[in-house]
Write an enzyme that holds these catalytic residues in place. Structure first.
Site, mmCIF file in Angstrom:
data_model
loop_
_atom_site.group_PDB
_atom_site.id
_atom_site.type_symbol
_atom_site.label_atom_id
_atom_site.label_comp_id
_atom_site.label_asym_id
_atom_site.label_seq_id
_atom_site.Cartn_x
_atom_site.Cartn_y
_atom_site.Cartn_z
ATOM 1 N N GLU A 1 0.804 -1.231 0.000
ATOM 2 C CA GLU A 1 0.000 0.000 0.000
ATOM 3 C C GLU A 1 0.838 1.284 0.000
ATOM 4 O OE1 GLU A 1 -2.974 -0.217 3.078
ATOM 5 O OE2 GLU A 1 -4.255 -1.493 1.853
ATOM 6 N N GLU B 1 -6.094 -8.034 -0.178
ATOM 7 C CA GLU B 1 -6.866 -7.640 1.003
ATOM 8 C C GLU B 1 -8.295 -7.338 0.578
ATOM 9 O OE1 GLU B 1 -5.396 -4.608 3.571
ATOM 10 O OE2 GLU B 1 -3.317 -5.333 3.516
#
Length: 429
Positions: free
Chosen positions: A204, A314
């Site tokens: 991320e 995710e």
């Protein structure tokens, strides 16, 4: 030709490219032939107040909101005591046994750079490495493959240091230290690819700045991706290629942004990770159950158009941000309007906490939503890794709690709604 046939052709064309993308890899898991189905072991080796609120509550210090402030403000002996207890008990061999029994084949383990590399001002505690090595032993015993994912380099609450912006790319020393972590991981696991088959070089990366493209970070990130690839895939400078797969993160850019980046005729063994959550803005928070499911099914096209082998690393089976500390310790929720500047959707009562408080309707939605996502992610991409295996007090996010309470099947291919996305696609097209 109608839209529906074009969609199917696109999906099949993507699958046909997988062998070329994999190149000459020799892995014990048949990537491209069998789907990745797994869970994250979130909150274990990188602390997260959302996952284990009791660990943070036991500090007795409101300044402790992440792993950085845990190290900064906690007395040394007390910090070491709490950390050892957490590492010893939160994830154990029994969890790996249960994960395998649930028909899953991968776990993704977040780690921080401080496991190996600490800067002169870093207050982080070390001691996580023996637990990562234990995880490798347990995974080998139960036939599970590991993705080691490097966290701690961005600005989010799960990064170890919750900050107002990303700063990693502004300091060449930090980038060099991060590359050293890649070298260390490669040396550690290049001969254990029967278990540790994938290294994710960054999680991320914040490729945006106040919702606008962050070209400065992206430029540094791309070079880091190339350098990491060279270390991981060619640890001996071309004399030998490793069988480790290099996993990138999309940096919150549309997957098309990565067109022609590391083309598969030159770069073997590259995988892209994208994360899909449907609750972190006001529009998504206000979507109905049916709208969430429709969006999940339509997401198959995201992976089918990806220039690389792609997984969803995710995602979750719930539709709201009601979980306490999800957005940060002492930060409110968007769903109930306690987060400043948001429009309330409704009450969080009965939407987070223990499954015994959930209505049958909510649990049935989570079952249908879970199936819509897994079917979509397997059809369009290489599979999925759900966030996360275990939670202290937010069962709606827990794979383990979902198994125990019926909104996740014991066999991940045992669908109660096998045609959920077929019906949605007919409506959409």
């Amino acid at each position: 030709m109608g839209s529906m046939p074009r969609l199917l052709i696109s999906l099949f064309a993507c699958l046909a490219l997988v062998p070329a993308i994999l190149g000459a890899l020799h892995t014990s898991f048949p990537y491209g032939e069998e789907k990745i189905r797994g869970v994250n072991l979130g909150g274990w080796l990188v602390l997260e107040s959302f996952t284990t609120p009791s660990l943070f509550d036991r500090t007795g210090d409101v300044r402790v909101v992440d792993e950085y402030t845990f190290g900064k403000y906690m007395p040394k002996l007390r910090a070491e005591e709490l950390l050892k207890e957490h590492w010893d008990t939160f994830i154990t061999e029994k969890d790996f046994e249960d994960i395998a029994a649930a028909g899953l084949n991968h776990v993704r383990i977040p780690i921080g750079h401080w496991m190996f590399e600490r800067g002169p001002d870093d207050p982080y505690y070390q001691g996580q490495l023996p637990y990562l090595l234990k995880a490798v032993e347990w995974a080998r015993k139960y036939g599970i493959h590991i993705i080691v994912a490097l966290y701690g380099l961005h600005r989010f609450i799960n990064s170890g240091h919750f900050r107002d912006a990303a700063y990693w790319h502004k300091n060449g020393t930090n980038v060099d230290r991060t590359l050293n972590v890649m070298k260390t991981l490669t040396a550690m696991f290049e001969d254990q690819t029967d278990v540790v088959s994938i290294i994710q070089v960054m999680n991320e990366a914040a490729g945006f700045r106040k919702a606008i493209l962050n070209p400065e970070l992206l430029e540094v990130l791309k070079k880091y991706y190339y350098d990491s690839y060279n270390f991981i895939r060619n640890p001996l400078g071309g004399k030998k290629k490793s069988n480790l797969i290099v996993m990138l993160h999309d940096a919150f850019q549309h997957l098309s942004y990565w067109n022609n980046f590391m083309p598969n005729n030159t770069y073997e063994g590259v995988m892209m990770d994208t994360h899909i959550y449907q609750m972190f803005n006001d529009h998504d928070a206000h979507m109905t159950y049916d709208e969430h499911i429709q969006r999940a099914c339509a997401n198959a096209t995201i992976m089918s158009k990806s220039p690389m082998m792609t997984i969803i690393g995710e995602w979750t089976s719930t539709n709201n941000d009601c979980g306490p500390h999800l957005l940060g310790r002492f930060v409110g929720q968007r769903y109930d309007g306690t987060l400043p500047g948001t429009n309330r959707v409704g009450s969080c009562i009965g939407r987070t906490g223990k499954a015994s408080t959930f209505s049958d309707d909510y649990k049935e939605f989570m079952r249908k939503y879970w199936e819509a996502q897994t079917q979509s992610y397997e059809k369009g991409g290489e599979g999925w890794i759900m966030w996360t295996w275990k939670m202290e007090n937010a069962d709606e996010w827990s794979y383990k709690a979902g198994l125990e309470n019926g909104w996740i099947p014991q066999d991940p291919t045992d669908y109660k709604y096998p045609n959920v996305c077929v019906r949605v696609i007919k409506v959409l097209f």
